[in-house]
Design an enzyme around this catalytic site. Sequence first.
Site, PDB file in Angstrom:
ATOM      1  N   LYS A  19      60.336  40.976  24.353  1.00  0.00           N
ATOM      2  CA  LYS A  19      58.525  41.044  24.348  1.00  0.00           C
ATOM      3  C   LYS A  19      58.782  40.387  22.558  1.00  0.00           C
ATOM      4  O   LYS A  19      57.565  40.059  22.047  1.00  0.00           O
ATOM      5  CB  LYS A  19      58.510  42.381  24.698  1.00  0.00           C
ATOM      6  CG  LYS A  19      56.995  42.858  24.763  1.00  0.00           C
ATOM      7  CD  LYS A  19      56.589  44.047  24.827  1.00  0.00           C
ATOM      8  CE  LYS A  19      55.268  44.388  24.637  1.00  0.00           C
ATOM      9  NZ  LYS A  19      53.973  43.605  25.184  1.00  0.00           N
ATOM     10  N   ASN A 120      55.149  42.202  42.259  1.00  0.00           N
ATOM     11  CA  ASN A 120      54.063  42.551  41.390  1.00  0.00           C
ATOM     12  C   ASN A 120      54.608  41.735  39.949  1.00  0.00           C
ATOM     13  O   ASN A 120      54.396  41.408  38.313  1.00  0.00           O
ATOM     14  CB  ASN A 120      54.197  43.684  40.336  1.00  0.00           C
ATOM     15  CG  ASN A 120      52.916  44.068  39.903  1.00  0.00           C
ATOM     16  OD1 ASN A 120      52.049  42.700  39.680  1.00  0.00           O
ATOM     17  ND2 ASN A 120      53.610  44.713  38.796  1.00  0.00           N
ATOM     18  N   ILE A 443      35.345  43.781  33.410  1.00  0.00           N
ATOM     19  CA  ILE A 443      36.314  43.966  34.591  1.00  0.00           C
ATOM     20  C   ILE A 443      36.862  45.929  34.344  1.00  0.00           C
ATOM     21  O   ILE A 443      37.312  46.271  34.986  1.00  0.00           O
ATOM     22  CB  ILE A 443      37.697  43.455  34.563  1.00  0.00           C
ATOM     23  CG1 ILE A 443      37.019  41.837  35.441  1.00  0.00           C
ATOM     24  CG2 ILE A 443      38.345  43.686  36.277  1.00  0.00           C
ATOM     25  CD1 ILE A 443      35.764  42.108  36.818  1.00  0.00           C
ATOM     26  N   GLU A 496      38.353  52.076  28.457  1.00  0.00           N
ATOM     27  CA  GLU A 496      40.321  53.084  28.467  1.00  0.00           C
ATOM     28  C   GLU A 496      41.130  53.158  27.502  1.00  0.00           C
ATOM     29  O   GLU A 496      42.186  53.004  27.975  1.00  0.00           O
ATOM     30  CB  GLU A 496      40.308  51.792  29.815  1.00  0.00           C
ATOM     31  CG  GLU A 496      40.116  51.795  31.102  1.00  0.00           C
ATOM     32  CD  GLU A 496      40.225  51.043  32.276  1.00  0.00           C
ATOM     33  OE1 GLU A 496      41.776  50.542  32.263  1.00  0.00           O
ATOM     34  OE2 GLU A 496      39.389  50.653  32.896  1.00  0.00           O
ATOM     35  N   ASP A 501      48.181  52.660  30.966  1.00  0.00           N
ATOM     36  CA  ASP A 501      48.842  51.693  32.250  1.00  0.00           C
ATOM     37  C   ASP A 501      47.629  51.730  33.213  1.00  0.00           C
ATOM     38  O   ASP A 501      47.745  53.362  33.209  1.00  0.00           O
ATOM     39  CB  ASP A 501      50.206  51.202  32.689  1.00  0.00           C
ATOM     40  CG  ASP A 501      50.027  50.885  34.301  1.00  0.00           C
ATOM     41  OD1 ASP A 501      49.923  49.134  33.432  1.00  0.00           O
ATOM     42  OD2 ASP A 501      50.678  51.497  35.011  1.00  0.00           O
ATOM     43  N   ARG A 527      54.660  41.048  29.539  1.00  0.00           N
ATOM     44  CA  ARG A 527      53.882  42.087  29.838  1.00  0.00           C
ATOM     45  C   ARG A 527      54.784  42.768  30.358  1.00  0.00           C
ATOM     46  O   ARG A 527      54.996  42.040  31.515  1.00  0.00           O
ATOM     47  CB  ARG A 527      52.759  41.709  30.699  1.00  0.00           C
ATOM     48  CG  ARG A 527      52.117  42.623  30.976  1.00  0.00           C
ATOM     49  CD  ARG A 527      50.889  43.436  30.191  1.00  0.00           C
ATOM     50  NE  ARG A 527      49.979  44.229  31.076  1.00  0.00           N
ATOM     51  CZ  ARG A 527      49.084  45.472  30.887  1.00  0.00           C
ATOM     52  NH1 ARG A 527      50.336  46.483  29.982  1.00  0.00           N
ATOM     53  NH2 ARG A 527      49.564  46.148  31.628  1.00  0.00           N
ATOM     54  N   ASP A 611      39.730  49.329  41.816  1.00  0.00           N
ATOM     55  CA  ASP A 611      39.991  48.182  41.602  1.00  0.00           C
ATOM     56  C   ASP A 611      41.439  47.932  43.191  1.00  0.00           C
ATOM     57  O   ASP A 611      42.391  48.848  42.960  1.00  0.00           O
ATOM     58  CB  ASP A 611      40.987  47.794  40.186  1.00  0.00           C
ATOM     59  CG  ASP A 611      39.790  47.858  39.365  1.00  0.00           C
ATOM     60  OD1 ASP A 611      38.964  47.382  39.427  1.00  0.00           O
ATOM     61  OD2 ASP A 611      40.263  47.601  37.895  1.00  0.00           O
ATOM     62  N   HIS A 653      37.364  45.012  42.332  1.00  0.00           N
ATOM     63  CA  HIS A 653      37.956  44.453  41.734  1.00  0.00           C
ATOM     64  C   HIS A 653      39.045  43.404  41.891  1.00  0.00           C
ATOM     65  O   HIS A 653      40.867  44.113  42.885  1.00  0.00           O
ATOM     66  CB  HIS A 653      38.688  44.436  39.941  1.00  0.00           C
ATOM     67  CG  HIS A 653      38.991  43.085  39.760  1.00  0.00           C
ATOM     68  ND1 HIS A 653      38.376  41.715  39.467  1.00  0.00           N
ATOM     69  CD2 HIS A 653      40.876  43.140  39.590  1.00  0.00           C
ATOM     70  CE1 HIS A 653      39.671  40.827  38.764  1.00  0.00           C
ATOM     71  NE2 HIS A 653      40.637  41.591  38.009  1.00  0.00           N
ATOM     72  N   HIS A 708      44.021  36.316  30.023  1.00  0.00           N
ATOM     73  CA  HIS A 708      45.259  35.652  29.901  1.00  0.00           C
ATOM     74  C   HIS A 708      45.715  35.137  28.451  1.00  0.00           C
ATOM     75  O   HIS A 708      46.952  34.793  28.401  1.00  0.00           O
ATOM     76  CB  HIS A 708      46.384  35.961  31.008  1.00  0.00           C
ATOM     77  CG  HIS A 708      46.223  36.542  31.952  1.00  0.00           C
ATOM     78  ND1 HIS A 708      47.109  37.668  31.659  1.00  0.00           N
ATOM     79  CD2 HIS A 708      46.277  36.411  33.813  1.00  0.00           C
ATOM     80  CE1 HIS A 708      47.091  38.268  33.032  1.00  0.00           C
ATOM     81  NE2 HIS A 708      46.523  37.548  34.013  1.00  0.00           N
TER      82      HIS A 708
END
Length: 769
Positions: A19, A120, A443, A496, A501, A527, A611, A653, A708
């Site tokens: 990462k 996921n 969002i 937020e 997360d 990510r 969401d 969402h 993204h």
Amino acid sequence: MAQSSVLGFPRVGPMREVKKALEAFWSGKSSAEELQKVATTERLRTYSIMKEQGVEIIPTGTFSLYDHVLDISATVGVVPPQYANSGLNELDRYFAMARGHQKNGVDLPAQEMQKWFDSNYHYIVPEFTEDSTFSLQSTKPIDDFVEAKKAGYNARPVIVGPITLIAIGKVGAAAKSESFDTMTLLPKLAAVYGELLAKLSEAGAEWVQIDEPVLCLDRAASLSSEFKQTYESFAKAAPKLNILLATYFGRLDKNLDFVKDLPIAGLHIDLDRAPEQLDAVLAAVKDKKTVLSLGLVSGRNIWKTDLTAALATAKKAIEALGDAKRVIVASTSSLQHTPITTANEKKLPADVLDWFSFATEKCAEVATLAAALRDASSASSILEANEKSIKARRDFEKNSNPAVRERLAAIKPEDYNRKSDFSVRSKVQREHLKLPLFPTTTIGSFPQTKEIRAYRARFTKGDISSEEYEKFLEDEIRDVVKRQEAMGLDVLVHGEPERNDMVQYFGELLEGFVFTQNAWVQSFGSRYVRPPVIVSDVSRPTAMTVRWSKFAQSLTEKPMKGMLTGPVTILNWSFPRADVSREIQARQIGLALRDEVTDLEQAGISSIQVDEPAIREGLPLREEDHTAYLKWAVESFRLATSGVTDACNVVSHFCYSDFANRQIMESILNLDADMVSIENSKAGAKILRTFRDVKYSQDIGPGVFDIHSPRVPTSEEMYERIVAFTKVLDKSNIWVNPDCGLKTRTWDECTKQCEAMVQAAIKARKELA
């Protein structure tokens, strides 16, 4: 004797080295050579970890700088013309397909992402047209195999199969017809795969693992002739190469009828998700020479394997086949869906940590099972310790919260319903919110800056007080509100900054969860998330978001949205309990969120977003299992949101959902949300026509830009999207928003993106009113 194997391994690095290397390269702080050096180090490290744990067959080709589906697409030439003709070098083109490219006169959007079956993990969707041609454009699978072989490993290359690749792809924008049957391209694609297999054989590979998880879907039943022709062509292209056909995440069912006759040397099956298929598979391959790879150690959860039960299953298979050499003990799927190792967890209590098994430990479990099949006494102490650990976890799970179970049992039918229909609510809400045509919003999240992460880390370590941390968060919220007002947004969010997360944050404030320090799991690209672990009954001891939403609302006259993650998403993005059903866990979370939703409204928050992007990914792979799942998924959402008044605007969402699936669409209707926002910037009007066709009457916010990608579309580009929306939907029901949250973008990027979005909405009000 039986051998041990795993189907893949996490590719982030023990401390997220990959990462960090990726993000340094993307930001221009390191070179391509430095990035590839890190990649080589981490590939070899994973091989070493697997071998040290006792795994005998080492998978290669599963390491990726972004996505294994994109890897095989780039390898066999599934590259849309705009990328192929961009003039970019191979690495820059690869990342342009993944995340877009906007510099040096080259402006390319990212390709679409979707969820990898019911996980996921997001993959880059392959695109096909009638004119698609294929060729071997990369030697990555061969290079990875040769690298491992030279390093002394018993390597088995892994590639995504051609039928799965086409099945999970889509018709590209350049196609002459949206209804083009992409499977007609299979013979051309299979020929390139055949060339790749031949080169792997020439490089010294004796086995290759070809992943065809599409075989666990109903649609594969119509592809029997395609499988037969394709795999017969592989046998001719590489006659000395043994093919292990890998299926996972579900059961073969009737597809076994043709799979058993394919010219393959081995078959892998998932016996964690679908243990009931073993007898049928054993009967189908018993009289053949087929090697059976038994997926006994879950690649999807973090619980220790019950080694005694798994060993009994392996022995049953050996007895049925009559030869231990025909059995491989394996993980159910790639271990990329699990964290790397429990050794990185320093804060969990020893008794809790003892319940868990991450990728490294799962490798040891696979090796232990194979060793026990060869010599039971060699693994007796490990099996005994494992049995004690499993019992301790079961004993803990029994000591759950009776008050939660009693509340769940007392739910009444009216608890699932809003007080009035949407036709009534919408009039009340329009008067209350006083919004313009094409209202704009986001969002929920705004950039998680280095400063935010640094303050959070300091607070977690105890270096600053609660008062200092909360003062910092208030300042961040003030800044976010000011920025949004300057952008001209109509419905604001608090940004937020307090959240690490969207699931972990809530899990940390709910009873029934435990958390890790370094149990990172890849979501996409660079990510990574740390899923919470549900260990007992779930409840809400105190309000979780009210303090921050109420403070944010005090700073502005504009409506402020409260932001929550829905019960099904919290469940699906956590590692769930193994002792009770997912349905029970989702309803418990729904009840906990119900308290939060009503508290938010009482605190003056008139719009609340709950969401549920993960409803689709939790959908069982087989259609016969859909109805039961969707019933409790929808009811869990309604349980969470139905306690408010008509004036409260309830939003949800969705991203990466299968809106073409009629049952999914009906479920979205049944949620009875006042507005849904959806990821749509790369889908055009196709998804929206589905909403029109099911007569969706509530408000909808189709995304107008891809969050993204760092690319900034022009306001004219977004305006044209709004115009396209009005040709399908009633303009009075359309909201304007991004595809998803903006936490991964920089402030410069998202400010320009949002300002362009607002300008597009303003123009739409003038031109389309």
